[in-house]
Enzyme design. Sequence first.
Site, PDB file in Angstrom:
ATOM      1  N   GLU A   1      30.175  -2.704   2.674  1.00  0.00           N
ATOM      2  CA  GLU A   1      30.135  -1.664   3.712  1.00  0.00           C
ATOM      3  C   GLU A   1      30.117  -0.328   2.981  1.00  0.00           C
ATOM      4  O   GLU A   1      31.109   0.049   2.352  1.00  0.00           O
ATOM      5  CB  GLU A   1      31.380  -1.762   4.610  1.00  0.00           C
ATOM      6  CG  GLU A   1      31.346  -0.753   5.744  1.00  0.00           C
ATOM      7  CD  GLU A   1      32.711  -0.430   6.349  1.00  0.00           C
ATOM      8  OE1 GLU A   1      32.759   0.129   7.455  1.00  0.00           O
ATOM      9  OE2 GLU A   1      33.741  -0.728   5.708  1.00  0.00           O
TER      10      GLU A   1
ATOM     11  N   ASP B   1      34.858  -4.597   2.675  1.00  0.00           N
ATOM     12  CA  ASP B   1      35.246  -3.444   3.484  1.00  0.00           C
ATOM     13  C   ASP B   1      35.226  -2.156   2.647  1.00  0.00           C
ATOM     14  O   ASP B   1      35.740  -2.149   1.517  1.00  0.00           O
ATOM     15  CB  ASP B   1      36.683  -3.717   3.980  1.00  0.00           C
ATOM     16  CG  ASP B   1      37.169  -2.721   4.994  1.00  0.00           C
ATOM     17  OD1 ASP B   1      36.620  -2.707   6.103  1.00  0.00           O
ATOM     18  OD2 ASP B   1      38.105  -1.952   4.680  1.00  0.00           O
TER      19      ASP B   1
ATOM     20  N   HIS C   1      31.936  -4.084  14.852  1.00  0.00           N
ATOM     21  CA  HIS C   1      33.212  -3.915  15.551  1.00  0.00           C
ATOM     22  C   HIS C   1      33.750  -2.486  15.509  1.00  0.00           C
ATOM     23  O   HIS C   1      34.763  -2.198  16.143  1.00  0.00           O
ATOM     24  CB  HIS C   1      34.241  -4.864  14.928  1.00  0.00           C
ATOM     25  CG  HIS C   1      34.530  -4.491  13.502  1.00  0.00           C
ATOM     26  ND1 HIS C   1      33.576  -4.589  12.505  1.00  0.00           N
ATOM     27  CD2 HIS C   1      35.629  -3.991  12.913  1.00  0.00           C
ATOM     28  CE1 HIS C   1      34.104  -4.166  11.369  1.00  0.00           C
ATOM     29  NE2 HIS C   1      35.352  -3.804  11.591  1.00  0.00           N
ATOM     30  N   ASP C   2      33.120  -1.612  14.733  1.00  0.00           N
ATOM     31  CA  ASP C   2      33.547  -0.210  14.661  1.00  0.00           C
ATOM     32  C   ASP C   2      32.628   0.706  15.459  1.00  0.00           C
ATOM     33  O   ASP C   2      32.882   1.908  15.550  1.00  0.00           O
ATOM     34  CB  ASP C   2      33.497   0.289  13.209  1.00  0.00           C
ATOM     35  CG  ASP C   2      34.504  -0.404  12.311  1.00  0.00           C
ATOM     36  OD1 ASP C   2      35.575  -0.783  12.809  1.00  0.00           O
ATOM     37  OD2 ASP C   2      34.212  -0.549  11.104  1.00  0.00           O
TER      38      ASP C   2
ATOM     39  N   ASP D   1      35.910 -11.343   5.443  1.00  0.00           N
ATOM     40  CA  ASP D   1      35.984  -9.902   5.298  1.00  0.00           C
ATOM     41  C   ASP D   1      37.042  -9.608   4.250  1.00  0.00           C
ATOM     42  O   ASP D   1      38.189 -10.045   4.383  1.00  0.00           O
ATOM     43  CB  ASP D   1      36.405  -9.306   6.654  1.00  0.00           C
ATOM     44  CG  ASP D   1      35.847  -7.939   6.873  1.00  0.00           C
ATOM     45  OD1 ASP D   1      35.877  -7.143   5.924  1.00  0.00           O
ATOM     46  OD2 ASP D   1      35.386  -7.659   7.995  1.00  0.00           O
TER      47      ASP D   1
HETATM   48  C1  NOJ Z   1      36.127  -0.499   7.877  1.00  0.00           C
HETATM   49  C2  NOJ Z   1      36.416  -1.538   8.914  1.00  0.00           C
HETATM   50  O1  NOJ Z   1      35.204  -2.021   9.420  1.00  0.00           O
HETATM   51  C3  NOJ Z   1      37.288  -0.888   9.955  1.00  0.00           C
HETATM   52  O2  NOJ Z   1      37.451  -1.673  11.100  1.00  0.00           O
HETATM   53  C4  NOJ Z   1      38.607  -0.543   9.313  1.00  0.00           C
HETATM   54  O3  NOJ Z   1      39.395   0.180  10.207  1.00  0.00           O
HETATM   55  C5  NOJ Z   1      38.417   0.296   8.045  1.00  0.00           C
HETATM   56  N1  NOJ Z   1      37.356  -0.164   7.223  1.00  0.00           N
HETATM   57  C6  NOJ Z   1      39.671   0.280   7.218  1.00  0.00           C
HETATM   58  O4  NOJ Z   1      39.833  -0.971   6.623  1.00  0.00           O
END
Ligand code: NOJ
Length: 539
Positions: free
Chosen positions: A243, A201, A316-317, A98
Amino acid sequence: MSQQWWHSATVYQIYPRSFQDSNGDGMGDIPGIISRLDYLCKLGISIIWLCPVYASPMADNGYDISDYCAIAPEFGSMEDMQALIKAAKARGIHIIMDLVLNHTSDQHEWFQQSRSSKQNPYRDFYIWRQPDEQGQPPQFNPTSYFGGSMWTLDEQTGEYYFHQFASAQPDLNWRHPDVQQAMHKIINWWLQQGIAGFRLDVVDLIGKDIDAGILANGPHLHKLLQNMNQQCFAPQQAITVGEVWSATPETAKLMTRPERGELSMLFQFEHILQLHHPEHGKWRARPFNLIAFKQQLERWQQQIGNGWIAQFWGNHDLPRAVSTFGHEGDYREPSAKALAMIQFALKGTPYIYQGEEIGMTNVQFEHIDDYRDIETLNHYHEKRSQGWAEEDIMTGIFRHGRDNARTPMQWSASAHAGFSKAEPWIGLNDNFQQINVGQALVEPDSILYCYQQLIALRKTWPVLVYGEFFMLLPDDPQLLVFKRHLAEEAALVVVNLSAEPAAFSYNGHGEQVVGNYGNRQQISGHYQPYEAVIFDLGD
Ligand code: NOJ
């Protein structure tokens, strides 16, 4: 279109803190991951997306990196990381790491230098602005993703620095050539360690133009990605997945058509954003709307052209897939399998988030102090201070808080779910005695084996990977039905995405390839709640 091996491969996402602890400190680590590689091998996955394991003060669980070329001690050492790369490779598994490009930790050496004086050579690695006459931050001042202003005043030099996430995550200034070069060096260093590529990211944020008020999908984005591709990804044939919350089929094509030399594929979030409230976002979520979902699905499947996307339900989010799009009660098993069948029968590389393959569900902790996520905690305190009722806030957190996905992986029914010998860093979901890997492995028709079957199927049945997509019954409120066609071959996918039976009639024959309610002889007929079938329509 030109075919790539990762089009038919499956990616498995690991959130290291919550996957497997090996040293009894209650936190997952790299040796723990190594100990579970045989399980992943059995599942049949080809790639691991490893969430950040770099050195970090962990304000955002590793998305705040203080040293890109060091491993956080709680996760292990660089030797452990090398051992993981090697052990995975020996099993035919590639690792993508990542990569957080948009920001660093405020503890990163670059930021420490940058904040020390206006003359420091690292000053322009970050984005600094003078206060206005009243001492206020610049006029362009949106709310940060984790609440509060995107500007923080740094006493030492009396200027504001910019951060789209927490104040401990200052945004890098990607317009500075030295930032670009420094990052290219880091990327190449990691690729030389033997990893296969990166998940990037919030990558659509790096091309921003703050003075023009543009954050996502900014004017510098494509040039930056093309340079990165030429300097790093292309020479080492790296796989990259961005992402991209702002993605539309048009912008996704710009970023992923192979001839443009930017990214291999990206995550688009329309099916997630559809659940968000126009004003309060995910904290006042709207229910899943199948018809709207079908419209966006059709648009993406038909318009992506020779670009490429990732197919996913969770990460994970996000809340747990089965709790959000399926049915976490009576129909947990069939609905989890139905979601998998949809995902694996679409154009785009499938990504499984850890625990999805056993149908792990959302969690409801009793007290806000049981939560660990910075976004959730900031939201709670901000809304409480604005007078929102406790219950309202908790309802939002139960449905969409990020800790839903971060409870420890449920390996077994024994103490701490087999995740650790000690109390885990975050509470377990108390359904681990029923829902766990050990149990799934002994049940021949478990969700786990359905994933295993689908992973294998995608590798051998190109119609699922490259077939043209046709949506049927776009207005049906219960059924999701689509066809894939490739040359003379065709697949038909029929899914009842509701808790009521549904009738479907189809003029033609097919053979069931995968199903979640035993073997179906006829395509037409009644479909049970969450029944899903992939048929081979032959040629
Ligand atoms: C996206 C990530 O998936 C998330 O977990 C993170 O908090 C934010 N970007 C900031 O890096």
